[in-house]
Design a protein around this motif. Sequence first.
Motif, PDB file in Angstrom:
ATOM      1  N   LEU A  62      34.188  32.307  36.748  1.00 40.93           N
ATOM      2  CA  LEU A  62      35.205  32.908  37.612  1.00 40.93           C
ATOM      3  C   LEU A  62      34.974  32.503  39.066  1.00 40.93           C
ATOM      4  O   LEU A  62      35.932  32.227  39.798  1.00 40.93           O
ATOM      5  CB  LEU A  62      35.200  34.423  37.450  1.00 40.93           C
ATOM      6  N   ASP A  63      33.726  32.436  39.492  1.00 41.58           N
ATOM      7  CA  ASP A  63      33.419  31.928  40.834  1.00 41.58           C
ATOM      8  C   ASP A  63      33.921  30.494  40.981  1.00 41.58           C
ATOM      9  O   ASP A  63      34.503  30.131  41.999  1.00 41.58           O
ATOM     10  CB  ASP A  63      31.913  31.968  41.104  1.00 41.58           C
ATOM     11  N   HIS A  64      33.688  29.680  39.971  1.00 42.41           N
ATOM     12  CA  HIS A  64      34.146  28.287  39.999  1.00 42.41           C
ATOM     13  C   HIS A  64      35.678  28.224  40.093  1.00 42.41           C
ATOM     14  O   HIS A  64      36.224  27.423  40.854  1.00 42.41           O
ATOM     15  CB  HIS A  64      33.657  27.551  38.760  1.00 42.41           C
ATOM     16  N   PHE A  65      36.360  29.070  39.349  1.00 41.32           N
ATOM     17  CA  PHE A  65      37.822  29.134  39.408  1.00 41.32           C
ATOM     18  C   PHE A  65      38.294  29.440  40.835  1.00 41.32           C
ATOM     19  O   PHE A  65      39.187  28.786  41.360  1.00 41.32           O
ATOM     20  CB  PHE A  65      38.346  30.202  38.435  1.00 41.32           C
ATOM     21  N   LYS A  66      37.667  30.405  41.483  1.00 39.15           N
ATOM     22  CA  LYS A  66      38.067  30.802  42.836  1.00 39.15           C
ATOM     23  C   LYS A  66      37.782  29.712  43.855  1.00 39.15           C
ATOM     24  O   LYS A  66      38.553  29.513  44.791  1.00 39.15           O
ATOM     25  CB  LYS A  66      37.356  32.100  43.224  1.00 39.15           C
ATOM     26  N   GLN A  67      36.687  28.970  43.682  1.00 38.19           N
ATOM     27  CA  GLN A  67      36.313  27.924  44.628  1.00 38.19           C
ATOM     28  C   GLN A  67      37.320  26.783  44.660  1.00 38.19           C
ATOM     29  O   GLN A  67      37.378  26.042  45.641  1.00 38.19           O
ATOM     30  CB  GLN A  67      34.934  27.380  44.283  1.00 38.19           C
ATOM     31  N   GLN A  68      38.123  26.639  43.631  1.00 39.00           N
ATOM     32  CA  GLN A  68      39.100  25.547  43.556  1.00 39.00           C
ATOM     33  C   GLN A  68      40.227  25.668  44.575  1.00 39.00           C
ATOM     34  O   GLN A  68      40.959  24.712  44.797  1.00 39.00           O
ATOM     35  CB  GLN A  68      39.732  25.506  42.162  1.00 39.00           C
ATOM     36  N   PHE A  69      40.368  26.832  45.193  1.00 40.87           N
ATOM     37  CA  PHE A  69      41.522  27.075  46.046  1.00 40.87           C
ATOM     38  C   PHE A  69      41.267  26.814  47.529  1.00 40.87           C
ATOM     39  O   PHE A  69      41.949  27.379  48.373  1.00 40.87           O
ATOM     40  CB  PHE A  69      42.045  28.497  45.827  1.00 40.87           C
ATOM     41  N   GLY A  70      40.335  25.947  47.855  1.00 38.85           N
ATOM     42  CA  GLY A  70      40.094  25.577  49.249  1.00 38.85           C
ATOM     43  C   GLY A  70      39.706  26.769  50.102  1.00 38.85           C
ATOM     44  O   GLY A  70      40.302  27.023  51.136  1.00 38.85           O
ATOM     45  N   VAL A  71      38.716  27.486  49.653  1.00 32.30           N
ATOM     46  CA  VAL A  71      38.357  28.771  50.239  1.00 32.30           C
ATOM     47  C   VAL A  71      37.380  28.649  51.392  1.00 32.30           C
ATOM     48  O   VAL A  71      36.664  27.663  51.526  1.00 32.30           O
ATOM     49  CB  VAL A  71      37.735  29.689  49.160  1.00 32.30           C
TER      50      VAL A  71
END
Length: 186
Positions: free
Chosen positions: A143-152
Amino acid sequence: MKLNCKMRSYIGKDYVKNGYLIPLEPESWDKISKKARWSVNKAENLNLNLVESKTPSKLPHRLFPKTIKKGQKCFFAINNRGDVISGVIIKFSNLNILYQYAASTEDGKKSQANSWLIWKIICKFSNTKYKFLDLGTSYRMELDHFKQQFGVNTYPIILNPPRILPSIGLAPYNNFQIQLTNNLKN
């Protein structure tokens, strides 16, 4: 009488994780990963519809709350058959929007509807008073990896904050010190 005040050294299991903030601006598309763009485009090609609601009842899911509080809003992805396949609840907080809950059906997972909903929320609230969509953090690496995909942008979060009990005693009365410490634990 001598006053003996000391703090016990802290032994804990807390650790620092990252929280994730997505800037709410149209340029965010250029900052997200190719995989996230692919996910959004896949859902877009399936002609999903976005529905905004003040009630979460459209998505009966065990992880999705049955009611929402003031200041929260639901967004749903609906497929071409009219079925709700994914939902997100956000909360408005000062200049940020907090991503609080998300749930997807199997069709929603296959169609990448959650990524699409995140992108739709970014588009809807870009160039408004809100500056960031706060995705929070997670104990789950995927889930952390999923969130990191959004240019955070990241910020630190301490999970399991320390709980330090003071140890106060009057020397030489050590028995009093033990009683006071035991009472604090209750």
